[in-house]
Design a protein around this motif. Structure first.
Motif, short mmCIF file in Angstrom:
data_model
loop_
_atom_site.label_atom_id
_atom_site.label_comp_id
_atom_site.label_asym_id
_atom_site.label_seq_id
_atom_site.Cartn_x
_atom_site.Cartn_y
_atom_site.Cartn_z
N GLY A 1 -29.03 28.46 -5.74
CA GLY A 1 -29.23 28.81 -4.34
C GLY A 1 -29.18 30.30 -4.11
N ASN A 2 -28.27 30.99 -4.80
CA ASN A 2 -28.18 32.44 -4.70
C ASN A 2 -29.43 33.11 -5.22
N VAL A 3 -29.88 32.68 -6.39
CA VAL A 3 -31.05 33.30 -7.01
C VAL A 3 -32.30 33.10 -6.15
N GLY A 4 -32.42 31.92 -5.57
CA GLY A 4 -33.63 31.61 -4.80
C GLY A 4 -33.56 31.99 -3.34
N PHE A 5 -32.46 32.62 -2.91
CA PHE A 5 -32.25 32.89 -1.48
C PHE A 5 -33.35 33.76 -0.89
N GLY A 6 -33.69 34.85 -1.56
CA GLY A 6 -34.71 35.75 -1.04
C GLY A 6 -36.06 35.07 -0.92
N MET A 7 -36.38 34.20 -1.85
CA MET A 7 -37.65 33.47 -1.80
C MET A 7 -37.66 32.48 -0.64
N GLN A 8 -36.49 31.89 -0.37
CA GLN A 8 -36.40 30.97 0.77
C GLN A 8 -36.62 31.71 2.09
N LEU A 9 -36.05 32.94 2.20
CA LEU A 9 -36.26 33.73 3.40
C LEU A 9 -37.74 34.04 3.61
N LYS A 10 -38.46 34.20 2.51
CA LYS A 10 -39.90 34.47 2.60
C LYS A 10 -40.72 33.20 2.73
N LYS A 11 -40.00 32.06 2.86
CA LYS A 11 -40.64 30.75 3.06
C LYS A 11 -41.62 30.40 1.94
N GLN A 12 -41.19 30.66 0.71
CA GLN A 12 -41.98 30.29 -0.46
C GLN A 12 -41.88 28.78 -0.67
N PRO A 13 -42.88 28.16 -1.27
CA PRO A 13 -42.84 26.72 -1.53
C PRO A 13 -41.65 26.35 -2.43
N ALA A 14 -41.05 25.19 -2.16
CA ALA A 14 -39.86 24.75 -2.89
C ALA A 14 -40.11 24.66 -4.39
N GLU A 15 -41.26 24.19 -4.77
CA GLU A 15 -41.57 24.04 -6.19
C GLU A 15 -41.66 25.41 -6.88
N LYS A 16 -42.23 26.38 -6.18
CA LYS A 16 -42.32 27.74 -6.74
C LYS A 16 -40.94 28.34 -6.89
N ILE A 17 -40.07 28.12 -5.89
CA ILE A 17 -38.70 28.63 -5.95
C ILE A 17 -37.96 28.02 -7.14
N LYS A 18 -38.10 26.72 -7.29
CA LYS A 18 -37.42 26.02 -8.40
C LYS A 18 -37.87 26.56 -9.75
#
Length: 354
Positions: free
Chosen positions: A96-113
């Motif tokens: 969750g920490n690593v992907g936090f910035g990508m979530q803020l940018k509303k990146q697709p969940a699969e790309k974040i994973k």
């Protein structure tokens, strides 16, 4: 062409007369790692924060890949920041920490994973995605902070004394990891530290700062072996300083306590002028060597430091420190005994006396 460029950057904080940063000019190539090195209060972190957008310059220009970012807010600059204190979210998992910035940018969940998995592999923590920060060591937490900064694929990575809270062994290991990752990704990086060894080991170039001013910029080899100012010479590495008088400027000779020392190059100060002769401890040898300068003194202290043995020698008017490489058959110098110290002319450099 410079990828990151700071031109005549100046910063004065309200209520302070002296600038925190003055006339800072630096061009950083794409993929280069540059360290800002200096004591506390020298302006290195302030400069880093101006690049990040957390502080705005009083004057000057900051460009990134040709675009003017001088007055842009942090969220409009594509930079990643790693802090000294880790600054991980305690209620989030590592993933969750690593992907936090990508979530803020509303990146697709699969790309974040997928990106999180790649970065956890990169920092050698592939099995820690479900863990929480409190379950990790300090070194592991800082790796996660690094991965979080890299997740958004920043144009520039900024690190503000990221290893200072770690113990020596972990610091050395993580320093090597940061360099490996930086080179593997080819990411332009600015690294702030007060640790000279850290800066020397990590950097393509080092910016030495003092009181808000750039003292010298160069490769680690140049900074250490060819310092351009007295501050750089004394701040970077251990340095011996002997107050001398110019004996023969044209021949590059100075006099210390009645003994002539050859420096190998002409001296710009006139004969009789006071100067400081500077010598690195590793350039000195115990015993008389042919064609070398020689001084005589008494051993005051012998300090075993593992790979080296540091010896303090009293010359009467001053003391010299020399380093001897350790080996199992080494015979340690005796405290209280008189020895001859030898050093070549090319080991000497001279600066005007303050």
């Amino acid at each position: 062409m410079a990828f990151l460029e700071l031109t005549s950057v100046r910063k004065v904080f309200p209520g302070q007369e002296a600038p925190a940063v003055e006339d800072f000019n630096l061009s950083v190539a794409r993929g280069e790692l540059v360290s800002f090195l200096g004591p506390s209060g020298c302006g290195k972190t302030t400069t880093l924060r101006m690049i990040a957008g957390f502080e705005l310059p009083t004057a000057g220009l900051i460009r990134l890949d040709g675009a003017d970012i001088t007055h842009k807010p942090p969220n409009q600059r594509n930079v990643g920041m790693v802090f000294q204190s880790y600054a991980l979210f305690p209620n989030m998992t590592v993933a969750g920490n690593v992907g936090f910035g990508m979530q803020l940018k509303k990146q697709p969940a699969e790309k974040i994973k997928r990106r999180v998995a790649e970065l956890l592999e990169l920092i050698h923590l592939p099995d820690k995605g479900a863990s929480y920060p409190y379950q990790l060591s300090g070194g592991q937490q800082q790796r996660v902070a690094l991965a979080r900064a890299l997740a958004i694929e920043p144009q520039v990575l900024l690190l503000d004394e990221p290893l200072s809270a770690l113990d020596a062994k972990i610091r050395d290991e993580l320093r090597n990891e940061i360099r490996r990752i930086q080179q593997q990704l080819g990411i332009t990086t600015i690294y702030v530290t007060h640790d000279q060894q850290e800066a020397m080991a990590l950097s393509d170039r080092v910016v030495v700062m003092s009181r808000g001013v750039m003292e010298q910029v160069g490769r680690p080899f140049e900074i250490y072996n060819y310092p351009k100012t007295a501050f750089v010479a004394s701040f970077v590495g251990t340095l011996n300083q002997l107050r001398c008088q110019v004996a023969d400027a044209a021949q590059g000779q100075v006099s210390f306590d009645g003994q002539v020392v050859r420096t190998g190059t002409p001296i710009t100060q006139p004969n009789g002028a006071g100067v400081v002769l500077m010598l690195r401890p590793e350039e000195l040898r115990l015993g008389a060597l042919p064609d070398a300068n020689q001084l005589t003194g008494t051993v005051e202290q012998v300090s075993f430091q593992g790979a080296t043995v540091r010896v303090l020698v009293n010359l009467g008017l001053a003391s010299l420190t020399l380093d001897i490489f350790n080996e199992r058959t080494l015979v340690l110098p005796e405290v209280g005994r008189q020895y001859t110290l030898s050093f070549p002319a090319h080991a000497c450099w001279v600066m005007p006396a303050a």
